[in-house]
Design a protein around this motif. Structure first.
Motif, short mmCIF file in Angstrom:
data_model
loop_
_atom_site.label_atom_id
_atom_site.label_comp_id
_atom_site.label_asym_id
_atom_site.label_seq_id
_atom_site.Cartn_x
_atom_site.Cartn_y
_atom_site.Cartn_z
N ARG A 706 0.83 -1.35 0.23
CA ARG A 706 0.08 0.06 -0.15
C ARG A 706 0.84 1.32 0.02
O ARG A 706 1.40 1.54 1.16
CB ARG A 706 -1.06 0.05 1.12
CG ARG A 706 -2.10 -0.99 1.23
CD ARG A 706 -2.95 -1.06 2.05
NE ARG A 706 -3.97 0.09 2.17
CZ ARG A 706 -4.89 0.22 1.64
NH1 ARG A 706 -5.16 -0.76 0.28
NH2 ARG A 706 -5.53 1.57 1.56
N LYS A 707 1.10 1.90 -1.11
CA LYS A 707 1.82 2.79 -1.22
C LYS A 707 1.48 3.72 -2.45
O LYS A 707 0.89 2.85 -3.45
CB LYS A 707 3.30 2.55 -1.37
CG LYS A 707 3.66 1.61 -2.47
CD LYS A 707 5.19 1.05 -2.44
CE LYS A 707 5.38 0.08 -3.48
NZ LYS A 707 6.85 -0.48 -3.24
N ILE A 708 2.05 4.76 -2.74
CA ILE A 708 1.61 5.54 -4.02
C ILE A 708 2.70 5.89 -4.99
O ILE A 708 3.92 6.26 -4.29
CB ILE A 708 1.03 6.99 -3.56
CG1 ILE A 708 -0.48 6.67 -3.20
CG2 ILE A 708 0.81 7.87 -4.64
CD1 ILE A 708 -1.07 7.55 -2.12
N ALA A 709 2.70 5.40 -6.11
CA ALA A 709 3.91 5.84 -6.79
C ALA A 709 3.82 7.00 -7.64
O ALA A 709 2.85 7.50 -8.24
CB ALA A 709 3.93 4.51 -8.17
N ARG A 710 4.75 7.77 -7.68
CA ARG A 710 4.91 9.02 -8.44
C ARG A 710 5.73 8.74 -9.52
O ARG A 710 6.27 7.72 -9.97
CB ARG A 710 6.03 9.71 -7.45
CG ARG A 710 5.16 9.86 -6.03
CD ARG A 710 5.53 11.31 -5.30
NE ARG A 710 6.88 11.78 -5.25
CZ ARG A 710 7.47 12.65 -4.73
NH1 ARG A 710 6.37 13.66 -4.22
NH2 ARG A 710 8.72 13.17 -4.59
N PHE A 715 8.09 6.51 -4.18
CA PHE A 715 6.89 6.14 -3.46
C PHE A 715 6.44 6.76 -2.42
O PHE A 715 7.50 7.66 -1.82
CB PHE A 715 6.92 4.54 -3.26
CG PHE A 715 7.20 3.55 -4.36
CD1 PHE A 715 6.16 3.27 -5.15
CD2 PHE A 715 8.32 3.22 -4.66
CE1 PHE A 715 6.16 2.58 -6.12
CE2 PHE A 715 8.41 2.34 -5.90
CZ PHE A 715 7.36 1.90 -6.28
N ILE A 716 5.35 7.11 -2.35
CA ILE A 716 4.97 7.72 -0.81
C ILE A 716 4.20 6.48 0.10
O ILE A 716 3.32 5.99 -0.38
CB ILE A 716 3.95 8.62 -1.01
CG1 ILE A 716 4.18 9.85 -2.00
CG2 ILE A 716 3.42 9.28 0.16
CD1 ILE A 716 3.62 11.08 -2.11
N TRP A 727 4.10 10.23 6.82
CA TRP A 727 4.11 10.06 5.35
C TRP A 727 6.03 10.14 4.97
O TRP A 727 6.46 11.03 5.30
CB TRP A 727 3.46 10.92 4.38
CG TRP A 727 1.98 11.00 4.99
CD1 TRP A 727 1.27 11.56 5.68
CD2 TRP A 727 1.20 10.00 4.39
NE1 TRP A 727 -0.08 11.36 5.79
CE2 TRP A 727 -0.31 10.23 4.81
CE3 TRP A 727 1.22 8.97 3.45
CZ2 TRP A 727 -1.49 9.62 5.00
CZ3 TRP A 727 -0.15 8.18 3.26
CH2 TRP A 727 -1.25 8.66 4.06
N SER A 742 11.79 13.07 1.35
CA SER A 742 11.14 13.68 2.55
C SER A 742 10.18 12.93 3.41
O SER A 742 10.06 11.71 3.08
CB SER A 742 10.31 14.63 1.52
OG SER A 742 9.79 15.81 2.42
N ALA A 743 10.02 13.52 4.49
CA ALA A 743 8.83 12.92 5.41
C ALA A 743 8.19 14.06 6.02
O ALA A 743 8.58 15.03 6.33
CB ALA A 743 9.60 12.12 6.30
N TRP A 744 6.75 13.73 6.42
CA TRP A 744 5.93 14.80 7.30
C TRP A 744 5.28 14.05 8.08
O TRP A 744 4.95 12.89 7.84
CB TRP A 744 5.54 15.78 6.14
CG TRP A 744 4.49 15.17 5.23
CD1 TRP A 744 3.20 14.86 5.25
CD2 TRP A 744 4.86 14.60 4.03
NE1 TRP A 744 2.67 14.44 4.08
CE2 TRP A 744 3.61 14.30 3.17
CE3 TRP A 744 6.13 14.51 3.16
CZ2 TRP A 744 3.67 13.73 1.89
CZ3 TRP A 744 6.02 13.97 1.75
CH2 TRP A 744 4.81 13.61 1.17
#
Ligand code: SF4
Ligand code: SF4
Ligand code: SF4
Ligand SMILES: [Zn+2]
Lengths: 758, 71
Positions: A706-710, A715-716, A727, A742-744
């Motif tokens: 479960r991740k988002i591909a840019r 990935f996020i 994230w 990055s992370a937030w």
């Protein structure tokens, strides 16, 4: 917080007490405000201040004999401020423009005997209270005022008398039929000004004059003002009319009148270091504008602010403790609405310096700590304020980062070395070296105990957590046979002393002082300024031991101007760094600015916070247990992530190499290795996102898919391990490592997402 | 809080790694300390996988968190 507690706090701060001049003035003219205005050339403002307090301002401001001088703090530094001459210049410089205040008539009548200052003051005040006032005076019709001083002119006197007539005061000639007894029968109250010789001819007025109420032998008749001082004559008139008022209300004539006349102020003002300057001489014609400005500039504008001068936090909020106490009290009482003081309450370092500086012993530390405890128990503590530190405390007490062992080869402990989270996290190397040294000099039975002392919970106001940790702490300590705990950190010692008095604890520094330190070649002989951690302020024996140890090094140590019990916090104390990182950086910077020399410290956290500002800072342990390469002043600060990993690694290392527990140790779950550039590292540190958290987020994304591909191949992935959602943007690399970009994080929860499970 | 995600085009090129679908804006509720807000977040139209963009988390969301914490 109870109102009573607020008042107790408030009473300790004297900042709002009047300056000496004002307290000593029989009418309490605000000399400080007058000087402040006059020094800026604002004499119109000066006149407003005068006419607010002085009756007959056109006369009194020109002839006041200035009893305030006796109390003026400038007296010791060249001579009292010439307030009288300043008032006179104000009066000469422009007209008084008194506002016409319409007072509703009460229907009461008052008679005033005599035409002197005392009588006229009483008449004016009587009119101000809404009485119909009649003045009986001698034939001269006010001319006696003229004879008081050569500086008065007919016009000045005329102006004042006219003003009184405009206010409705009736002037009647004094004839033989006028007697105090007779007037008392015709009027509701009577005042007689004894500065008028006519009044002094009545023996009944001179008799039994009560100094507080000025009551005479005739009920309802008050008399006073038989003094050479003009201002005291006026004050007597004011006092007499106040008594008349109380008399008419049937109230006590004497209670709570202590502050009506001159009194000693409680205000403290530090005049140390103030350059003496003589008064500007007063010419017979009075000051010129320039002279008045200069004389007003000599005023010290007396105030306390002692604690504020040396505390970055107290300066930050623009006030002083008495004001803050009210704001905090209001903050705690808010039921609905914004709690404006949350940030303030959580920004104090709890160092206690203010309490030691304050003449009244005001403790901002106690105030803020009480407030925090109350907020926590009412569930009104902002979660973001201390979460990070509390979570770190939980980590410090987890099996991964804690350790409790008898010395290898021993089955009991006479001592337990307690390095504390900070030293272990910032310098695992010295932690190990010191432990080795202690085992040597103490000759065995020296156990090792790494865990959190509970300071974060204490500072955060979490009594429940603190008590729970304290119980666990005591259990562990007793399980080792209640040995003497050797604490490297004064913050741990403070917690033991205040929360766990059973624990027999000594400072590492006292032990080293007594048992000796390793012989080492001098590292350097450049002078360094010695900084005491704030938690050593109440531990004089520790400070003395440290100084003794420092004298055994080749480092010439300087004392900072505020040192010992007046030392300052580095910005970590009280979790300032957690709740208000920007302010903590200012606190550290301010302290570092107190000397251009390198700093020498004996608290790991102080070392780190100072080093973060770029100050070259050495830890005393690094002088006795020097790093193999280079200068201890060059060691970099250690990020929160690294502090944690250092602690975990220290525990692993000690177990493996010292206690030979290899076989029992679990596989390292956190093996996932990260790559990031300095900028990203810094960003994550400032957002307080730990490397360990980043690993967990990435592992979650990789394992669950479960991740988002840019589009750029990164990935996020996200994860919500507890209250906060994280994230991370990353890219898996061919060598099996993960590059982090990055992370937030955020605290708001997205409904309907099951982010929890990895 | 809705006008926040204005520049949304760029998320249109993001895809859900498990389904392969391009992300679309989806109305979602977010909550903190008892307050609920409706907001549109980029989400997978097939499995619902979504994320909170960095500029939202460190900008407006942080502001709102602070305001709610002081209530
Ligand atoms: S030192 Fe601070 S708290 Fe104490 S009286 Fe002065 S201003 Fe008030
Ligand atoms: S120095 Fe100024 S404020 Fe202080 S007592 Fe003198 S006149 Fe008043
Ligand atoms: S930081 Fe220290 S000196 Fe300043 S208010 Fe707090 S306890 Fe007092
Ligand atoms: Zn999907």
């Amino acid at each position: 917080m109870e109102k009573k507690t607020l008042v107790e706090f408030e009473n300790r701060c004297v900042q709002e007490e009047p300056p000496g001049c004002r307290a000593a003035c029989p009418l309490h003219l605000d000399g400080r405000a007058l000087c402040e205005a006059a020094a800026k050339g604002r004499f119109d403002e000066g006149r407003k201040i005068i006419q607010k307090t002085l009756p007959l301002p056109g006369i009194l401001s020109r002839i006041c004999d200035g009893p305030c001088r006796e109390a003026c703090l400038r007296q010791e530094k060249g001579g009292a401020v010439e307030l009288g001459a300043l008032e006179r210049f104000c009066a000469d410089e422009g007209p008084f423009r008194r506002p016409r205040i319409l007072v509703p008539k009460t229907g009461r009548t008052a008679a005033v005997l005599g035409g002197g200052i005392s009588s006229l003051t009483a008449a004016l005040d009587g009119a101000g209270k809404g009485y119909s006032v009649t003045v009986f005076r001698g034939e001269t019709g006010g001319r006696e005022l003229l004879s008081l001083s050569p500086v008065l002119t007919e016009e000045m006197v005329e102006e004042e008398l006219e003003w009184m007539e405009n206010l409705g005061v009736l002037f009647l000639p004094w004839d033989a039929s006028v007697t105090p007894e007779g007037l008392a029968g015709r009027f509701d109250a009577v005042y007689a000004g004894l500065d008028d010789p006519l009044c002094r001819s009545f023996p009944e007025l001179m008799e039994r004059e009560d100094p507080v109420s000025l009551e005479t032998a005739v009920p309802g008749v008050f008399a006073g003002g038989n003094t050479p001082s003009f201002i005291f004559r006026a004050a007597a008139g004011r006092r007499g009319m106040k008594s008349a008022e109380r008399f008419l209300q049937g109230a006590s004539l004497t209670s709570s009148r202590e502050k009506e006349g001159p009194y000693a102020t409680r205000l403290f003002t530090n005049i140390e270091g103030i350059e003496p300057a003589p008064p500007v001489p007063v010419p017979p014609k009075g000051y010129t504008r320039d002279e008045a400005v200069r004389e007003a500039g000599r005023c010290l504008l007396c105030e306390c602010m002692e604690c504020v001068k040396s505390c970055v936090f107290l300066q930050k909020y623009g006030g002083y403790p008495k004001k803050y106490a009210r704001e905090i009290y209001n903050n705690l009482s808010v039921i609905q609405g914004t709690r404006l003081a949350n940030g303030m309450i959580n920004s104090c370092t709890l160092c206690g310096r203010c309490e030691r500086i304050c003449p009244g012993g005001f403790s901002m530390r106690d105030l803020c700590l009480t407030a925090r405890q109350e907020m926590v128990s009412q569930q009104k503590m902002p979660p973001s304020a201390h979460d990070f530190a509390l979570e770190d405390m939980a980590f410090g007490n987890s099996p991964e980062a804690s350790l409790l062992r008898h010395e290898p080869g021993h089955s009991r402990s006479a001592f337990l070395f307690f390095p504390g989270c900070r030293l272990a996290g910032i310098s695992p190397r010295t932690t190990e070296s010191v432990y080795g040294h202690l085992r040597k000099v103490l000759g065995g039975e020296v156990g090792f105990w790494l865990r959190c002392c509970g300071a974060p919970a204490r500072w955060a106001g979490c009594r429940k957590e603190l008590e729970k940790a304290g119980k666990e702490f005591l259990d562990q300590w007793r399980s080792m046979g209640s040995p003497v705990v050797i604490a490297a950190c004064t913050s741990c010692l403070e917690v033991f002393r205040k929360e766990l008095p059973e624990i027999r604890a000594v400072s590492l520094w006292s032990v080293l002082q007594e048992k000796g330190v390793p012989e080492t070649a001098p590292i350097r002989s450049v002078p360094a300024a010695l900084h005491d951690p704030c938690t050593a302020a109440e531990l004089p024996e520790v400070r003395a031991a440290v100084r003794d140890l420092v004298s055994r090094t080749k480092v010439p140590a300087e004392e900072l101007p505020l040192t010992g019990e007046l030392t300052s916090c580095c910005g970590f104390g009280g979790l300032q760094e957690c709740a208000n990182p920007a302010l903590a950086a200012e606190t550290a910077k301010e302290r570092c600015g107190e000397s251009p020399s390198d700093f020498l410290v004996y608290c790991a956290m102080c070392r780190d916070l100072f080093a973060r500002t770029g100050k070259r800072t050495m830890h005393l342990l690094d002088l006795f247990f020097p790093p193999s390469d280079g200068d201890p002043g060059d060691l970099p600060p250690v990020s929160w992530s690294d502090q944690r990993e250092n602690r975990a690694a220290l525990v692993r290392d000690l177990r493996k190499y010292l206690w030979k527990e290899e076989e029992k140790m679990e596989a390292d779950r956190d093996a996932l290795s990260l790559v990031m550039d300095k900028g990203t590292e810094k960003l994550l540190e400032s957002r307080r996102i730990l490397a360990g958290t980043v690993r967990r987020v990435i592992r979650n994304g990789e394992v669950s898919g479960r991740k988002i591909a840019r589009p750029d191949g990164t990935f996020i992935a996200g994860l919500k391990p507890a209250a906060v959602t994280y994230w991370v943007v990353y890219r898996p690399r061919e060598d099996g490592t993960f590059e982090v970009f990055s992370a937030w994080s955020h605290r708001m929860e997205v409904k309907g997402r099951e982010e929890g499970a990895p | 809080m809705n006008e926040l995600i204005k520049s949304f085009e760029k998320y249109g090129e993001y895809r859900c790694a498990s389904c392969g679908c391009a992300l679309e804006l989806k109305k979602t509720d977010i909550t903190y300390l008892g307050s609920v807000f409706a907001i549109e977040l980029p989400a997978c139209p097939s499995c619902g996988m979504l994320f909170v963009p960095e500029e939202l988390a460190t900008g407006k969301m942080l502001e709102v968190e602070k305001i709610l914490e002081d209530k």
